[in-house]
Scaffold this active site. Structure first.
Site, PDB file in Angstrom:
ATOM      1  N   GLY A   1       0.769  -1.381  -0.021  1.00  0.00           N
ATOM      2  CA  GLY A   1       0.143   0.075  -0.056  1.00  0.00           C
ATOM      3  C   GLY A   1       0.887   1.151   0.001  1.00  0.00           C
ATOM      4  O   GLY A   1       0.134   2.570  -0.086  1.00  0.00           O
TER       5      GLY A   1
ATOM      6  N   PRO B   1       4.021  -5.105  -1.448  1.00  0.00           N
ATOM      7  CA  PRO B   1       3.893  -3.656  -2.558  1.00  0.00           C
ATOM      8  C   PRO B   1       3.440  -4.073  -3.834  1.00  0.00           C
ATOM      9  O   PRO B   1       4.013  -4.901  -4.163  1.00  0.00           O
ATOM     10  CB  PRO B   1       5.464  -3.271  -2.216  1.00  0.00           C
ATOM     11  CG  PRO B   1       6.177  -4.582  -2.007  1.00  0.00           C
ATOM     12  CD  PRO B   1       5.403  -5.459  -1.307  1.00  0.00           C
ATOM     13  N   GLY B   2       2.838  -3.207  -4.279  1.00  0.00           N
ATOM     14  CA  GLY B   2       2.448  -3.300  -5.781  1.00  0.00           C
ATOM     15  C   GLY B   2       2.748  -2.226  -6.392  1.00  0.00           C
ATOM     16  O   GLY B   2       3.626  -1.995  -7.145  1.00  0.00           O
ATOM     17  N   ARG B   3       1.858  -0.979  -6.162  1.00  0.00           N
ATOM     18  CA  ARG B   3       1.953   0.336  -6.978  1.00  0.00           C
ATOM     19  C   ARG B   3       3.322   0.751  -6.822  1.00  0.00           C
ATOM     20  O   ARG B   3       3.870   1.385  -7.832  1.00  0.00           O
ATOM     21  CB  ARG B   3       0.982   1.282  -6.234  1.00  0.00           C
ATOM     22  CG  ARG B   3       0.818   2.659  -7.142  1.00  0.00           C
ATOM     23  CD  ARG B   3      -0.039   3.673  -6.055  1.00  0.00           C
ATOM     24  NE  ARG B   3      -1.126   3.042  -5.670  1.00  0.00           N
ATOM     25  CZ  ARG B   3      -2.374   3.048  -6.207  1.00  0.00           C
ATOM     26  NH1 ARG B   3      -2.435   3.711  -7.239  1.00  0.00           N
ATOM     27  NH2 ARG B   3      -3.343   2.583  -5.765  1.00  0.00           N
TER      28      ARG B   3
ATOM     29  N   ARG C   1      -8.309   4.569 -14.101  1.00  0.00           N
ATOM     30  CA  ARG C   1      -8.178   5.269 -12.807  1.00  0.00           C
ATOM     31  C   ARG C   1      -8.718   6.557 -12.648  1.00  0.00           C
ATOM     32  O   ARG C   1      -9.350   6.906 -11.724  1.00  0.00           O
ATOM     33  CB  ARG C   1      -6.601   5.161 -12.331  1.00  0.00           C
ATOM     34  CG  ARG C   1      -6.204   4.048 -12.090  1.00  0.00           C
ATOM     35  CD  ARG C   1      -4.647   4.108 -11.432  1.00  0.00           C
ATOM     36  NE  ARG C   1      -4.996   4.498 -10.017  1.00  0.00           N
ATOM     37  CZ  ARG C   1      -4.473   5.761  -9.753  1.00  0.00           C
ATOM     38  NH1 ARG C   1      -4.063   6.834 -10.441  1.00  0.00           N
ATOM     39  NH2 ARG C   1      -4.441   6.013  -8.236  1.00  0.00           N
TER      40      ARG C   1
ATOM     41  N   TYR D   1     -11.567   6.529  -9.834  1.00  0.00           N
ATOM     42  CA  TYR D   1     -11.182   7.176  -8.602  1.00  0.00           C
ATOM     43  C   TYR D   1     -11.012   8.793  -8.454  1.00  0.00           C
ATOM     44  O   TYR D   1     -10.433   9.259  -7.695  1.00  0.00           O
ATOM     45  CB  TYR D   1      -9.887   6.733  -8.038  1.00  0.00           C
ATOM     46  CG  TYR D   1      -9.759   4.982  -8.351  1.00  0.00           C
ATOM     47  CD1 TYR D   1     -10.508   4.396  -7.217  1.00  0.00           C
ATOM     48  CD2 TYR D   1      -8.654   4.462  -8.943  1.00  0.00           C
ATOM     49  CE1 TYR D   1     -10.468   2.852  -7.456  1.00  0.00           C
ATOM     50  CE2 TYR D   1      -8.646   2.983  -8.722  1.00  0.00           C
ATOM     51  CZ  TYR D   1      -9.326   2.238  -7.908  1.00  0.00           C
ATOM     52  OH  TYR D   1      -9.387   0.715  -7.962  1.00  0.00           O
TER      53      TYR D   1
ATOM     54  N   CYS E   1     -17.684   6.258 -26.018  1.00  0.00           N
ATOM     55  CA  CYS E   1     -18.964   6.839 -25.968  1.00  0.00           C
ATOM     56  C   CYS E   1     -19.568   7.061 -24.694  1.00  0.00           C
ATOM     57  O   CYS E   1     -20.402   6.324 -24.235  1.00  0.00           O
ATOM     58  CB  CYS E   1     -19.868   6.114 -26.887  1.00  0.00           C
ATOM     59  SG  CYS E   1     -21.427   7.276 -27.276  1.00  0.00           S
ATOM     60  N   GLU E   2     -18.616   7.804 -23.602  1.00  0.00           N
ATOM     61  CA  GLU E   2     -18.909   7.946 -22.125  1.00  0.00           C
ATOM     62  C   GLU E   2     -18.527   9.128 -21.822  1.00  0.00           C
ATOM     63  O   GLU E   2     -17.348   9.714 -22.128  1.00  0.00           O
ATOM     64  CB  GLU E   2     -18.301   6.932 -21.444  1.00  0.00           C
ATOM     65  CG  GLU E   2     -18.783   5.489 -21.490  1.00  0.00           C
ATOM     66  CD  GLU E   2     -20.074   5.123 -21.140  1.00  0.00           C
ATOM     67  OE1 GLU E   2     -20.523   5.943 -20.196  1.00  0.00           O
ATOM     68  OE2 GLU E   2     -20.382   4.076 -21.438  1.00  0.00           O
TER      69      GLU E   2
END
Length: 422
Positions: free
Chosen positions: A242, A280-282, A318, A322, A350-351
């Site tokens: 994290g 850990p990832g990000r 993202r 988010y 188309c959003e």
């Protein structure tokens, strides 16, 4: 943590290490995910050095980026892996990772996934409910093996991050109430097909302060002492992952900041003998990648300026999911007096939610190349084929060398397994 040094302007053009992003766009097209190999190594080394020679197992949270080349790079450096599905376990094995260094997290493990993990002899299951504990015990008994388990506890600690990526509060779906953990461990102790090996906690993602970790750690230490009084001795403590990265002006804590504080607390509690597991990832991949995109059109609606690019929310969700910020840089900034305007960077989907950045001061022309920064984590892994858009290619730059590690999808592959009916 930032690895901005791996993406710098040289002779007026943004480079990945020593390769021009213009050249990459020419050779591989856009949108394009570009990763720096040296950035991956530097991120790994930041954890390795912070471990100070102690017994620390870094289990890369591969949901951040699961390209086989990246997994293999980390595996060769000695990392383990934090997985959340049977598919991710298959990727670890395909990337020549060591299953004995795999921890299996996730609230909804299916029977086949548990069976595959037992067959692979993973390090442990991070168990997230009593029902899961009972299922793992039953499957292990059927196989005549002992399943290594740790309990993921929910300490009700606010990680001070986006609510969608906060996982340690009592109203989150993850883990079990820490107050119930002693009784659940006692239940596991009575199951002969289980081997209790650890304790796990993960409170969220993009955490920039140390205090939430220490708040959780204090509760974990108290629980470990309670388990010792029950005759349960653990071999490892998993404090999750994290740690955040710099997207804009954040000053996130470093692995050294975190581990120095954790080691101090564990030593003071006479628990320094425990292996420390991290997920850990990000922070391992986030700033090691960019999303390269080309401006298709410039458009003005009254006072609103839009840069319509060929990347979209299916390439990087993202921002719309988010409300996340990603820096946007011109690959070749104009020096001819092109006017600067406040642009929304939007895609062709188309959003109305299809945007990558809003209100960015940029001097743009049609066909310009832009780099959406910090796109190494949760970009391709969350990508989709919405609007029948092929997912973009991925390349890794190593100094002056370029490796295509995933080609762009071809249109026919998007529907080749579909069938017409009579």
């Amino acid at each position: 943590m930032t690895v901005a040094t791996h993406f710098q302007h040289k002779d007026g053009v943004l480079h990945a290490e020593n390769v021009s992003l213009e050249q990459l766009a020419h050779d591989f097209g856009t949108p394009l995910y570009v990763y720096s190999r040296q950035a991956l190594h530097d991120a790994w080394n930041s954890y390795h050095q912070a471990a100070q020679g102690r017994d620390v197992l870094v289990c890369y949270g591969m949901k951040a980026n699961s390209n086989l080349a990246i997994l293999n790079e980390f595996a060769r450096l000695g990392t383990g892996f934090d997985i959340v599905s049977g598919g991710e376990l298959a990727r670890v094995i395909a990337a020549k990772g060591d299953p004995a260094k795999v921890v299996f997290s996730g609230v909804g493990k299916q029977r086949w996934e548990i069976e595959a993990a037992l067959d692979a002899n993973i390090k442990c299951f991070n168990v997230e409910s009593v029902a899961e504990l009972e299922r793992i015990a039953a499957i292990a008994a059927e196989k005549g093996v002992k399943a290594p388990i740790s309990l993921r506890v929910n300490p009700d600690v606010d990680a001070k991050t986006h609510p969608y990526i906060s996982t340690g509060l009592k109203d989150n779906k993850f883990g079990v109430d820490i107050t119930l953990a002693p009784a659940i461990y006692a239940q596991a102790q009575q199951m002969p097909s289980l081997n209790i090996v650890g304790l796990d906690c993960h409170i969220g993602s993009q955490i920039t302060e140390i205090s939430p970790y220490l708040d959780a750690l204090n509760k974990l230490i108290a629980l470990i002492h309670q388990l010792q009084a029950q005759g349960i001795e653990l071999s490892h403590l998993d404090i999750g992952g994290g740690l955040g990265i710099r997207y804009t002006d954040e000053t996130p804590a470093t692995p050294s900041d975190l581990l120095s504080a954790v080691f101090g607390a564990l030593d003071q509690a006479n628990l320094g003998h425990l292996q420390l597991v991290l997920e850990p990832g990000r922070s391992m991949v986030g700033n090691a990648g960019v999303l390269l995109t080309r401006v298709e059109y410039l458009k003005t609606n009254q006072d609103k300026h839009f840069a319509v690019v060929d990347a979209a929310m299916n390439d990087l969700i993202r921002p719309t999911l988010y409300d996340a910020w990603h820096d946007v840089e011109s690959v070749r900034p104009h020096t001819d007096g092109t006017a600067t305007a406040q642009y929304d960077i939007v895609g062709p989907i188309c959003e109305s939610g299809d945007w990558l950045a809003k209100d960015r001061a940029l001097a743009l022309k049609q066909d310009d190349l832009l780099a959406v920064m910090s796109a190494g984590a949760y970009a391709f892994t969350m990508a989709s084929q919405y609007n029948t858009r092929p997912r973009a290619a991925e390349v890794i730059v190593d100094n002056q060398s370029v490796h295509l590690v995933r080609p762009r999808e071809e249109l026919h592959s998007l529907f080749e397994h579909e069938r017409l009916i009579d």
